[in-house]
Design a protein around this motif. Structure first.
Motif, PDB file in Angstrom:
ATOM      1  N   LYS A 191     -60.498  63.221 103.517  1.00 36.19           N
ATOM      2  CA  LYS A 191     -60.466  61.769 103.414  1.00 36.19           C
ATOM      3  C   LYS A 191     -59.793  61.156 104.645  1.00 36.19           C
ATOM      4  O   LYS A 191     -60.245  60.131 105.160  1.00 36.19           O
ATOM      5  CB  LYS A 191     -59.744  61.351 102.127  1.00 36.19           C
ATOM      6  N   GLU A 225     -62.329  61.353 107.418  1.00 33.67           N
ATOM      7  CA  GLU A 225     -63.408  60.401 107.154  1.00 33.67           C
ATOM      8  C   GLU A 225     -62.999  58.964 107.504  1.00 33.67           C
ATOM      9  O   GLU A 225     -63.778  58.210 108.069  1.00 33.67           O
ATOM     10  CB  GLU A 225     -63.784  60.481 105.673  1.00 33.67           C
ATOM     11  N   LEU A 226     -61.765  58.608 107.156  1.00 37.74           N
ATOM     12  CA  LEU A 226     -61.298  57.233 107.355  1.00 37.74           C
ATOM     13  C   LEU A 226     -60.603  57.018 108.695  1.00 37.74           C
ATOM     14  O   LEU A 226     -60.359  55.884 109.093  1.00 37.74           O
ATOM     15  CB  LEU A 226     -60.344  56.836 106.221  1.00 37.74           C
ATOM     16  N   THR A 238     -57.464  57.835 109.438  1.00 41.85           N
ATOM     17  CA  THR A 238     -56.075  57.430 109.227  1.00 41.85           C
ATOM     18  C   THR A 238     -55.318  58.548 108.510  1.00 41.85           C
ATOM     19  O   THR A 238     -55.905  59.313 107.754  1.00 41.85           O
ATOM     20  CB  THR A 238     -55.978  56.123 108.406  1.00 41.85           C
ATOM     21  N   ILE A 241     -54.626  54.887  99.485  1.00 45.91           N
ATOM     22  CA  ILE A 241     -55.058  54.722 100.874  1.00 45.91           C
ATOM     23  C   ILE A 241     -54.488  53.419 101.396  1.00 45.91           C
ATOM     24  O   ILE A 241     -54.789  52.350 100.859  1.00 45.91           O
ATOM     25  CB  ILE A 241     -56.596  54.720 100.963  1.00 45.91           C
ATOM     26  N   ARG A 251     -54.355  50.670 104.157  1.00 49.36           N
ATOM     27  CA  ARG A 251     -55.195  50.154 105.250  1.00 49.36           C
ATOM     28  C   ARG A 251     -54.447  49.011 105.920  1.00 49.36           C
ATOM     29  O   ARG A 251     -54.035  48.068 105.267  1.00 49.36           O
ATOM     30  CB  ARG A 251     -56.530  49.651 104.709  1.00 49.36           C
TER      31      ARG A 251
END
Length: 61
Positions: A28, A31-32, A34, A56, A58
């Motif tokens: 993850k 993928e993101l 971060t 998560i 952001r």
């Protein structure tokens, strides 16, 4: 801003929950793009099955 993602998993007979969680978090994060992805909670749903809640973070600029 914080988001949550729910993931249902089922462990195989010789699988480690810790190793599987680390794999999920790493995938993850990749993928993101971060590092702000964390396991918030793991809920046992039935024999060898779990619901994982990821947190998560952001950043908004």
């Amino acid at each position: 801003m914080k988001d949550q993602e729910f993931i249902d998993i089922e462990l195989g007979e010789d699988e480690s929950l810790a190793a599987l969680l680390q794999t999920i978090v790493n995938q993850k994060r990749e993928e993101l793009g971060t590092h702000s992805v964390y396991v918030q909670e793991v809920i046992s749903t039935y024999d060898s099955a779990f619901t994982v809640i990821l947190e998560i973070s952001r950043s908004t600029y």
